[in-house]
Design a protein around this motif. Sequence first.
Motif, PDB file in Angstrom:
ATOM      1  N   GLY A 172       0.813  -1.219   0.000  1.00 24.41           N
ATOM      2  CA  GLY A 172       0.000   0.000   0.000  1.00 24.41           C
ATOM      3  C   GLY A 172       0.841   1.261   0.000  1.00 24.41           C
ATOM      4  N   GLN A 199      -2.846  -0.887  -7.335  1.00 26.60           N
ATOM      5  CA  GLN A 199      -2.416  -1.889  -6.365  1.00 26.60           C
ATOM      6  C   GLN A 199      -2.186  -3.250  -7.014  1.00 26.60           C
ATOM      7  OE1 GLN A 199      -4.275  -4.679  -4.932  1.00 26.60           O
ATOM      8  NE2 GLN A 199      -2.416  -5.177  -3.814  1.00 26.60           N
ATOM      9  N   VAL A 205       2.009   1.789  -3.530  1.00 24.95           N
ATOM     10  CA  VAL A 205       0.925   2.276  -4.387  1.00 24.95           C
ATOM     11  C   VAL A 205       0.786   3.788  -4.228  1.00 24.95           C
ATOM     12  CG1 VAL A 205      -1.575   2.186  -4.801  1.00 24.95           C
ATOM     13  CG2 VAL A 205      -0.283   0.072  -4.427  1.00 24.95           C
TER      14      VAL A 205
END
Length: 110
Positions: free
Chosen positions: A44, A54, A47
């Motif tokens: 995460g 993702q 991203v």
Amino acid sequence: MGITKTDSYADEQVDMALLIKAVGHPARIAILQAISKTKGCVCGDLVDQLPLSQPTVSQHLNELKKVGLIKGSVEGRSICYCLDTDKLQSIHQFIQQLVQDAACGDDLCC
């Protein structure tokens, strides 16, 4: 390279080709750079730093992990990634050896 053709090459050559192929994408270079700047990185976090979705980041992480350039450990519901510095060092040493073994000097190359 077909599976039968790899038999013609030394294991070290095949292994190095797989490592170099894995870093042959700009997103993977960006991922390696991002992970190198942290003690551990969660998908995460990557991203948020990269212009990728993702699932795309996860796919690139899987390719890097498959060849051993990164390691992942589960922390709760997340996977924390770090670099495998031994694998990166092997790429560094390979390229350094190529440079040292180069048959021509700067003024001798065609």
